[in-house]
Scaffold this motif. Structure first.
Motif, mmCIF file in Angstrom:
data_model
loop_
_atom_site.group_PDB
_atom_site.id
_atom_site.type_symbol
_atom_site.label_atom_id
_atom_site.label_comp_id
_atom_site.label_asym_id
_atom_site.label_seq_id
_atom_site.Cartn_x
_atom_site.Cartn_y
_atom_site.Cartn_z
ATOM 1 N N ILE A 3 0.882 -1.371 0.046
ATOM 2 C CA ILE A 3 0.134 0.072 0.003
ATOM 3 C C ILE A 3 0.831 1.283 0.007
ATOM 4 O O ILE A 3 0.549 2.407 -0.750
ATOM 5 C CB ILE A 3 -0.944 -0.076 1.269
ATOM 6 N N GLY A 4 2.119 1.010 0.798
ATOM 7 C CA GLY A 4 2.948 2.154 0.665
ATOM 8 C C GLY A 4 3.301 2.648 -0.819
ATOM 9 O O GLY A 4 3.514 4.040 -1.019
ATOM 10 N N SER A 5 3.972 1.737 -1.426
ATOM 11 C CA SER A 5 4.264 1.893 -2.646
ATOM 12 C C SER A 5 3.240 2.649 -3.752
ATOM 13 O O SER A 5 3.205 3.331 -4.475
ATOM 14 C CB SER A 5 4.844 0.746 -3.452
ATOM 15 N N ARG A 6 1.904 2.026 -3.524
ATOM 16 C CA ARG A 6 0.635 2.459 -4.428
ATOM 17 C C ARG A 6 0.527 4.061 -3.814
ATOM 18 O O ARG A 6 0.159 4.939 -4.696
ATOM 19 C CB ARG A 6 -0.718 1.845 -3.855
ATOM 20 N N LEU A 7 0.503 4.241 -2.664
ATOM 21 C CA LEU A 7 0.253 5.699 -2.111
ATOM 22 C C LEU A 7 1.450 6.535 -2.872
ATOM 23 O O LEU A 7 1.017 7.620 -3.366
ATOM 24 C CB LEU A 7 0.228 5.826 -0.750
ATOM 25 N N VAL A 41 1.779 0.494 8.525
ATOM 26 C CA VAL A 41 0.584 0.235 7.553
ATOM 27 C C VAL A 41 -0.738 1.037 8.096
ATOM 28 O O VAL A 41 -1.040 0.933 9.370
ATOM 29 C CB VAL A 41 0.136 -1.192 7.563
ATOM 30 N N PRO A 42 -1.161 1.912 7.177
ATOM 31 C CA PRO A 42 -2.176 2.813 7.648
ATOM 32 C C PRO A 42 -3.580 2.145 8.019
ATOM 33 O O PRO A 42 -3.685 1.198 7.240
ATOM 34 C CB PRO A 42 -2.563 3.956 6.738
ATOM 35 N N ASN A 43 -4.305 2.458 8.950
ATOM 36 C CA ASN A 43 -5.618 1.900 9.276
ATOM 37 C C ASN A 43 -6.909 2.709 8.157
ATOM 38 O O ASN A 43 -6.264 3.681 7.544
ATOM 39 C CB ASN A 43 -6.339 2.229 10.618
ATOM 40 N N LEU A 44 -7.765 1.980 8.210
ATOM 41 C CA LEU A 44 -8.942 2.635 7.416
ATOM 42 C C LEU A 44 -9.459 4.011 7.440
ATOM 43 O O LEU A 44 -9.272 4.568 6.341
ATOM 44 C CB LEU A 44 -10.153 1.666 7.442
ATOM 45 N N GLU A 45 -9.319 4.435 8.412
ATOM 46 C CA GLU A 45 -9.625 6.075 8.675
ATOM 47 C C GLU A 45 -8.727 6.890 7.918
ATOM 48 O O GLU A 45 -8.855 7.602 7.338
ATOM 49 C CB GLU A 45 -9.799 6.291 10.241
ATOM 50 N N THR A 46 -7.315 6.318 8.252
ATOM 51 C CA THR A 46 -6.040 7.167 7.267
ATOM 52 C C THR A 46 -6.082 7.014 6.179
ATOM 53 O O THR A 46 -6.007 7.937 5.172
ATOM 54 C CB THR A 46 -4.747 6.504 8.235
ATOM 55 N N LEU A 47 -6.514 5.793 5.370
ATOM 56 C CA LEU A 47 -6.654 5.532 4.181
ATOM 57 C C LEU A 47 -7.612 6.237 3.545
ATOM 58 O O LEU A 47 -7.413 6.816 2.559
ATOM 59 C CB LEU A 47 -6.893 4.080 3.811
ATOM 60 N N GLU A 48 -8.625 6.663 4.513
ATOM 61 C CA GLU A 48 -9.782 7.501 3.546
ATOM 62 C C GLU A 48 -9.222 8.964 3.614
ATOM 63 O O GLU A 48 -9.538 9.619 2.803
ATOM 64 C CB GLU A 48 -10.960 7.213 4.554
ATOM 65 N N LYS A 49 -8.518 9.330 4.491
ATOM 66 C CA LYS A 49 -7.720 10.843 4.369
ATOM 67 C C LYS A 49 -6.993 10.663 3.447
ATOM 68 O O LYS A 49 -6.822 11.752 2.487
ATOM 69 C CB LYS A 49 -7.245 10.980 5.892
ATOM 70 N N LEU A 50 -6.158 9.986 3.194
ATOM 71 C CA LEU A 50 -5.059 9.910 2.215
ATOM 72 C C LEU A 50 -5.853 9.932 0.847
ATOM 73 O O LEU A 50 -5.495 10.413 -0.192
ATOM 74 C CB LEU A 50 -4.085 8.959 2.054
ATOM 75 N N ALA A 51 -6.842 9.054 0.658
ATOM 76 C CA ALA A 51 -7.527 9.019 -0.684
ATOM 77 C C ALA A 51 -8.186 10.328 -1.030
ATOM 78 O O ALA A 51 -8.184 11.014 -2.149
ATOM 79 C CB ALA A 51 -8.757 7.870 -0.639
ATOM 80 N N LEU A 58 -11.480 5.580 -2.458
ATOM 81 C CA LEU A 58 -10.695 4.454 -1.677
ATOM 82 C C LEU A 58 -10.320 3.359 -2.429
ATOM 83 O O LEU A 58 -9.179 2.785 -2.253
ATOM 84 C CB LEU A 58 -11.524 4.574 -0.437
ATOM 85 N N TYR A 59 -11.254 2.677 -3.172
ATOM 86 C CA TYR A 59 -10.998 1.402 -3.960
ATOM 87 C C TYR A 59 -9.623 1.738 -5.112
ATOM 88 O O TYR A 59 -8.993 0.674 -4.970
ATOM 89 C CB TYR A 59 -12.128 0.823 -4.775
ATOM 90 N N GLN A 60 -9.479 2.923 -5.384
ATOM 91 C CA GLN A 60 -8.243 3.203 -6.035
ATOM 92 C C GLN A 60 -7.041 2.954 -5.599
ATOM 93 O O GLN A 60 -6.048 2.990 -6.252
ATOM 94 C CB GLN A 60 -8.499 4.567 -7.028
ATOM 95 N N LEU A 61 -6.762 3.055 -4.155
ATOM 96 C CA LEU A 61 -5.742 2.711 -3.413
ATOM 97 C C LEU A 61 -5.173 1.332 -3.451
ATOM 98 O O LEU A 61 -4.206 1.042 -3.765
ATOM 99 C CB LEU A 61 -5.899 3.114 -1.876
ATOM 100 N N PHE A 62 -6.295 0.319 -3.988
ATOM 101 C CA PHE A 62 -6.218 -1.017 -3.843
ATOM 102 C C PHE A 62 -6.087 -1.546 -5.468
ATOM 103 O O PHE A 62 -5.455 -2.644 -5.719
ATOM 104 C CB PHE A 62 -7.037 -1.940 -2.935
ATOM 105 N N PHE A 63 -6.625 -0.730 -6.238
ATOM 106 C CA PHE A 63 -7.145 -1.150 -7.661
ATOM 107 C C PHE A 63 -5.948 -0.565 -8.715
ATOM 108 O O PHE A 63 -6.229 0.638 -8.872
ATOM 109 C CB PHE A 63 -8.478 -1.139 -8.084
ATOM 110 N N GLU A 64 -5.327 -1.388 -9.387
ATOM 111 C CA GLU A 64 -4.327 -0.522 -10.408
ATOM 112 C C GLU A 64 -4.942 -0.649 -11.952
ATOM 113 O O GLU A 64 -4.156 -0.248 -12.619
ATOM 114 C CB GLU A 64 -3.252 -1.314 -10.345
ATOM 115 N N GLY A 65 -6.115 -1.412 -12.158
ATOM 116 C CA GLY A 65 -6.332 -1.440 -13.664
ATOM 117 C C GLY A 65 -7.041 -0.232 -14.085
ATOM 118 O O GLY A 65 -7.321 0.813 -13.136
#
Length: 120
Positions: A3-7, A41-51, A58-65
């Motif tokens: 997830i860090g590389s993706r961010l 590794v960030p928690n879900l709340e942090t991932l929402e802030k980052l997105a 949010l799904y785009q943090l995990f989906f590369e297609g």
């Protein structure tokens, strides 16, 4: 997936510095660095802030297609025959009241099968 590389990839693609993301999220730059380098590794709340800061869903943090990911089907959907797939499709077309009725009926039938198999 890291997830860090993706961010980091998304941040660089937007042309944002870690300082820019810090201002948009309130997260410290040193924390962002630790996340991007895989130390935290960030928690879900942090991932929402980052997105939100990166202007992505949010799904785009995990989906590369390209486009949106396809929704997952029922477990083992590839192993279902045409009758079973038809059953799922028809069930999905029922209204809520009818679904509840069908579920209750199936539970009752399954309970009857368990009782009958114990008796034999």
């Amino acid at each position: 997936m890291n997830i860090g590389s993706r961010l980091h990839e998304l941040r660089a693609a937007k042309g944002f510095s870690q300082g820019d993301v810090e201002k948009r999220t309130g997260l410290l730059r040193c924390y962002l660095s630790r996340v991007e380098n895989g130390h935290t590794v960030p928690n879900l709340e942090t991932l929402e802030k980052l997105a939100g800061a990166l202007d992505v869903k949010l799904y785009q943090l995990f989906f590369e297609g390209e486009g949106k990911p396809q929704p997952a089907g029922p477990r083992d959907a590839g192993k279902l025959g045409p009758e079973e797939r038809g059953l799922f499709e028809n069930f999905n077309n029922l209204d809520k009241k009818d679904r509840k009725f069908v579920v209750a009926m199936v539970r009752k039938m399954a309970k009857g099968n368990r009782t009958a198999s114990r008796a034999t």
